[in-house]
Design a protein around this motif. Structure first.
Motif, short mmCIF file in Angstrom:
data_model
loop_
_atom_site.label_atom_id
_atom_site.label_comp_id
_atom_site.label_asym_id
_atom_site.label_seq_id
_atom_site.Cartn_x
_atom_site.Cartn_y
_atom_site.Cartn_z
N ARG A 147 0.85 -1.19 0.00
CA ARG A 147 0.00 0.00 0.00
C ARG A 147 0.88 1.24 0.00
O ARG A 147 1.99 1.24 0.53
N GLY A 178 -8.34 3.37 -0.16
CA GLY A 178 -8.77 3.06 1.20
C GLY A 178 -8.51 4.20 2.15
O GLY A 178 -7.82 5.17 1.83
N SER A 187 -11.40 -0.24 2.50
CA SER A 187 -10.86 -0.09 1.15
C SER A 187 -11.81 -0.67 0.12
O SER A 187 -12.56 -1.60 0.39
N ARG A 189 -11.47 -2.29 -3.62
CA ARG A 189 -10.47 -2.82 -4.54
C ARG A 189 -11.12 -3.27 -5.84
O ARG A 189 -12.22 -3.82 -5.84
#
Length: 335
Positions: A147, A178, A187, A189
Motif C-alpha cells: 500500500r 482506502g 478499502s 479494490r
C-alpha cells in the motif's frame, strides 16, 4: 515501573511485553510521550498502520516528538524471513463418491521480504508445498502486496501468480483506494483474475472483480485481535463461474512469556449467478474455517509454530462439498 519494564523488554527484543508495559504508562507520567514514541516505532515495524497513525497524531502535539516521528517515517524497515515445515492434509470429499479421497503429507517452504518506507509498504512472498505422491495438490505461489499511504488515505495494490498441480494456473492483480477510520481500515479494490484451466473443465477464463473490505485490529498489552468483513463480485467471462462473495472473519492472539496461543476463523458465502452447465443448477457454497495455533519463541526472531485447521465447504453440488483437516508444524526465522 511500567516504563522501566518496557525498556528492559525492548533491550531483550520481546515486543509483546514491550507493548504490555509501555501501554500501561500513565498520561500523567513525565515519560508518557517517550513510551508512546516507542510504541509508535514498534507498530510501524510490525505493520499495524492504524495504531501507528493514532500514536503519530498524539506525538505531533508535542513539537519535539513531532520532529522525531517525522524522522522515523523517513527511515526504512527491511526484514527477510523464512519458514520451513510439514503439513498433513486429510483432503476428504464427503459427498461425491466418484472423487477419490486423498491424504497428503507435504513439505512447505516460504520466503518473504518486508519493506516499510515513508509512504510505501509492501511484502513479497514465495511459497511452495510439494508431495510427489499426490502431485495434483502441489501449490506454488509468488505474490507482492502493499500500500501507498499519505495521512489517513492509502492505495492498496497486489500482484500474484499461483500454480496448482500441473494443470491449473492463475494470475491476479488489483488496486484500489482506502482510508483509516480510527481503528478501522476500509478499502475498495478492483482487479482481475485470469485462469488457464480449471479442475473440471479445460478452458481459459478471466474475472474482473470488485471488493469492499473493512477490517480493524485491537491491542492491549500482550493480547491482540482483529475482525474483518468483505463483499465482492467476480464478473467471470465464461460459463459456470460468475459469482458474488460475502466473507467475515477474525483472529485473536495471546502471549504468555515465550508461548503464544491464538485462533483465527472465517466464514464465506458464495452464490454463483450462472446455472452450472454440468449439473443444471446454480452453485451455492458456504465455506467455514477454524484454525487454532500455538507458537513458541526459541530465539528473539525464531519461532516454532503448530497449527490445526478445520475447513468445511458446504455446497449444493456434491463434487464441491468437502471437509479438510490440516495439521502443520513449522520453524520460522527473521533476519
Amino acid at each position: 515501573k511500567n516504563f522501566l519494564l518496557g525498556q528492559a523488554y525492548l533491550r531483550k527484543s520481546k515486543p509483546e511485553l514491550v507493548r504490555k508495559h509501555f501501554s500501561k504508562v500513565s498520561p500523567s507520567s513525565p515519560r508518557y510521550k517517550e513510551a508512546l514514541f516507542y510504541l509508535a516505532l514498534l507498530e510501524r515495524e510490525s505493520g499495524r498502520q492504524s495504531l501507528f497513525l493514532r500514536y503519530q497524531e498524539e506525538l505531533k502535539k508535542d513539537p519535539a516528538y513531532g520532529i522525531l516521528i517525522e524522522g522515523v517515517l523517513k527511515e526504512r524497515v527491511k526484514r527477510f524471513g523464512v519458514r520451513l515445515g510439514m503439513e498433513y492434509d486429510t483432503n476428504v470429499n464427503i459427498s461425491s463418491g466418484d472423487v477419490p479421497r486423498r491424504k497428503s503429507t507435504r513439505g512447505v517452504a516460504e520466503f518473504y521480504y518486508i519493506h516499510r518506507g515513508e509512504s510505501l509498504d509492501y511484502t513479497a512472498r514465495l511459497y511452495g508445498n510439494s508431495n510427489s505422491k499426490v502431485p495434483s495438490y502441489d501449490v506454488y505461489r509468488a505474490s507482492v502486496d502493499g500500500r501507498y499511504t499519505k495521512g489517513g488515505i492509502f492505495l492498496p495494490f497486489g500482484l500474484g501468480y499461483t500454480m496448482v498441480g500441473r494443470s491449473y494456473y492463475s494470475t491476479q492483480a488489483y488496486s484500489g483506494l482506502g482510508a483509516y477510520l480510527g481503528e478501522l481500515r476500509t478499502s475498495l479494490r478492483v482487479g482481475y483474475e485470469g485462469y488457464r484451466s480449471a479442475p473440471l473443465e479445460e478452458e481459459k477464463r478471466s474475472a474482473p472483480f470488485g471488493k469492499l473490505e473493512v477490517d480493524g485490529s485491537f491491542q492491549g498489552g500482550d493480547f491482540y485481535s482483529g475482525l474483518y468483513a468483505s463483499a465482492g463480485y467476480y464478473a467471470t467471462k465464461g460459463k459456470n463461474w460468475r459469482r458474488a462473495e460475502l466473507s467475515v472473519g477474525g483472529y485473536a492472539n495471546k502471549r504468555l512469556g515465550r508461548l503464544g496461543l491464538g485462533i483465527s476463523a472465517e466464514l464465506t458465502y458464495t452464490p454463483y449467478t450462472q446455472t452450472n452447465t454440468l449439473f443444471g443448477k446454480k452453485r451455492k457454497d458456504t465455506y467455514a474455517r477454524l484454525s487454532p495455533f500455538v507458537s513458541y519463541q526459541i530465539l528473539p526472531t525464531t519461532y516454532l509454530l503448530t497449527t490445526y485447521s478445520y475447513n468445511r465447504n458446504a455446497s449444493n453440488i456434491g463434487i464441491y462439498d468437502y471437509v479438510r483437516h490440516i495439521f502443520s508444524i513449522s520453524l520460522s526465522h527473521e533476519f
